[in-house]
Motif scaffolding. Sequence first.
Motif, PDB file in Angstrom:
ATOM      1  N   ALA A 317       0.829  -1.211   0.000  1.00  0.00           N
ATOM      2  CA  ALA A 317       0.000   0.000   0.000  1.00  0.00           C
ATOM      3  C   ALA A 317       0.860   1.256   0.000  1.00  0.00           C
ATOM      4  CB  ALA A 317      -0.929  -0.016   1.206  1.00  0.00           C
ATOM      5  N   GLY A 318       1.978   1.230   0.716  1.00  0.00           N
ATOM      6  CA  GLY A 318       2.873   2.383   0.717  1.00  0.00           C
ATOM      7  C   GLY A 318       3.469   2.637  -0.654  1.00  0.00           C
ATOM      8  N   ALA A 349      -0.407   1.277 -14.174  1.00  0.00           N
ATOM      9  CA  ALA A 349      -0.966   1.776 -12.924  1.00  0.00           C
ATOM     10  C   ALA A 349      -0.297   1.017 -11.782  1.00  0.00           C
ATOM     11  CB  ALA A 349      -2.482   1.579 -12.880  1.00  0.00           C
ATOM     12  N   ALA A 350      -0.394   1.570 -10.576  1.00  0.00           N
ATOM     13  CA  ALA A 350       0.249   0.954  -9.413  1.00  0.00           C
ATOM     14  C   ALA A 350      -0.626  -0.162  -8.853  1.00  0.00           C
ATOM     15  CB  ALA A 350       0.530   2.011  -8.356  1.00  0.00           C
ATOM     16  N   SER A 351      -0.931  -1.117  -9.694  1.00  0.00           N
ATOM     17  CA  SER A 351      -1.788  -2.238  -9.321  1.00  0.00           C
ATOM     18  C   SER A 351      -0.989  -3.298  -8.575  1.00  0.00           C
ATOM     19  CB  SER A 351      -2.411  -2.834 -10.582  1.00  0.00           C
ATOM     20  OG  SER A 351      -1.394  -3.099 -11.548  1.00  0.00           O
ATOM     21  N   TRP A 352      -1.699  -4.230  -7.925  1.00  0.00           N
ATOM     22  CA  TRP A 352      -1.012  -5.312  -7.223  1.00  0.00           C
ATOM     23  C   TRP A 352      -1.837  -6.585  -7.326  1.00  0.00           C
ATOM     24  CZ3 TRP A 352      -2.010  -8.175  -2.634  1.00  0.00           C
ATOM     25  CH2 TRP A 352      -3.255  -7.915  -2.054  1.00  0.00           C
ATOM     26  N   GLY A 398       4.143   2.979   4.364  1.00  0.00           N
ATOM     27  CA  GLY A 398       2.915   2.197   4.422  1.00  0.00           C
ATOM     28  C   GLY A 398       2.815   1.373   5.687  1.00  0.00           C
ATOM     29  N   MET A 399       3.943   0.778   6.120  1.00  0.00           N
ATOM     30  CA  MET A 399       3.944  -0.013   7.347  1.00  0.00           C
ATOM     31  C   MET A 399       3.712   0.864   8.566  1.00  0.00           C
ATOM     32  SD  MET A 399       7.099  -2.626   6.454  1.00  0.00           S
ATOM     33  CE  MET A 399       7.169  -3.331   8.095  1.00  0.00           C
ATOM     34  N   THR A 406      -5.027  -0.850  -2.433  1.00  0.00           N
ATOM     35  CA  THR A 406      -6.271  -0.632  -3.162  1.00  0.00           C
ATOM     36  C   THR A 406      -6.275  -1.441  -4.447  1.00  0.00           C
ATOM     37  OG1 THR A 406      -7.649   1.021  -4.264  1.00  0.00           O
ATOM     38  CG2 THR A 406      -5.285   1.409  -4.277  1.00  0.00           C
ATOM     39  N   SER A 407      -7.446  -1.845  -4.859  1.00  0.00           N
ATOM     40  CA  SER A 407      -7.591  -2.594  -6.113  1.00  0.00           C
ATOM     41  C   SER A 407      -7.863  -1.673  -7.297  1.00  0.00           C
ATOM     42  CB  SER A 407      -8.729  -3.612  -5.992  1.00  0.00           C
ATOM     43  OG  SER A 407      -9.954  -2.955  -5.684  1.00  0.00           O
TER      44      SER A 407
END
Length: 470
Positions: A317-318, A349-352, A398-399, A406-407
């Motif tokens: 997330a960070g 995009a900053a997807s995961w 983030g930690m 986010t999705s």
Amino acid sequence: MSAYPTITVAEPFPASHTGHAENEALHVCQLRDIRSVECALSDLASVARGKIQTTAEFAEQRGTRLPSIIFGTTVVGGEPRSVYEDLIPCTYPDVALTPDWSTFAPDPLIAHRATVLCDVGGGFTTPKGVAVEAASLSPRSILKRVLKRLDERGLAALVAPELEFFLVAIPAARQGTSLPPAPSPFHLNVRESFIDIFSLERTSAFEPFFTTLFAACRAQRIPVTGFSHEAAASQYEVNFAPAAPLAQADAVFRFKRLARDVALRYGFAATFLAKPYVEGPGSGMHWHMSMQQRDSGRNVFSGADGAASAELLAFVAGMQRHALATTALIAPYQNSYMRFQKHEAAPAAASWGQDDRSVAFRIPVSNAANRRIENRLPGADANPYLLLASMIAAGLDGMDRRLEPTSSPDPLPLSLDAALEAFRHDDWTRALFGVPFVDTYDALKRHELAQREQASSGLEWDIANLLHHA
């Protein structure tokens, strides 16, 4: 080429003399008849700058001094007026280069020479009266500063890059003052006219190059583990064993120099330009990262039950939260954004996701001890020190804030101009990197961007200026 040239590669220094102390390094110089020493460091564009000294001078000075403009220089050596009039004084005061003795190693391709990576000290006052420490402009020092934060939390990281690049013909200069043409894929005596991903037959044709390159890597303790043919003609990927972040950034910095040098000796070019061809995939620099408790060695990305931990998700997330502001570091040229605009296996995009190579931050399949994150955003043209610093700092943020991924992340910038706007005006990046670095980086990149826009062809400017430098 009718025959392969014979290239002699230096042997590694003895294991008992690895350069971890200056007296050991100087003793190695005597044992191995080292006659000159290269003091090197990375500038903002990851170009190696420094000075070569006789061994006697090096032993006396224990380093060297260089003008501060080394941190105000574009990728092709230009000195933008906006830099030396506003950010670095036109008197070019010296900064000190101090060897990191743990990096002392032979130059694999130049007989009787050693090389050492340096940290920078000293400082200067800008024309606007602002006191600046030279280390605040040094990518290596910036990474060390971020790693200190990691250490203060009792954490340590292991990282392993996968680095892609093309092996291409050296462009022949045109008549007059026009730029050279884009290179064609070069396969020693045969051009690769089709894509042959993971082909061992195609790879074997470059065996002399990779044999020499890997021998050179052994001499400098660069932990390469293998290579394979990638998803485009004349594109290859080299893998690295996991190592500590600073050592790994040093390894990538040195590897790119060695790959270019060895290729030129064989009569072609190794290029880390992110997108040398409009059609087809670009070249990335993917980073795998795991995080351990320094004392126990426990992987903090795994919980007690072996499942993914909250820390892992917060780290992702960070990186998502700060992806927009740091894109200018992982994609440092306008050419870099061609990977995102036509993004075969390069996320936009900053997807995961889990085991998904279409996302930016992938969680590969692994057991609890080896759980890690793969950052697939950076291009092969990125500065390894800066991208690791931004990646680790973003994850730690983030930690610390216990963020959740986010999705539906925002898309990445599709131009260097937009990325620089986000980088320059983001409070987090200005606090992390410092105002002098942010302003200098922004000025250099905008100067390079303006030069490219003035060229008759953007891609031709990329080839002419970044083929051997990116």
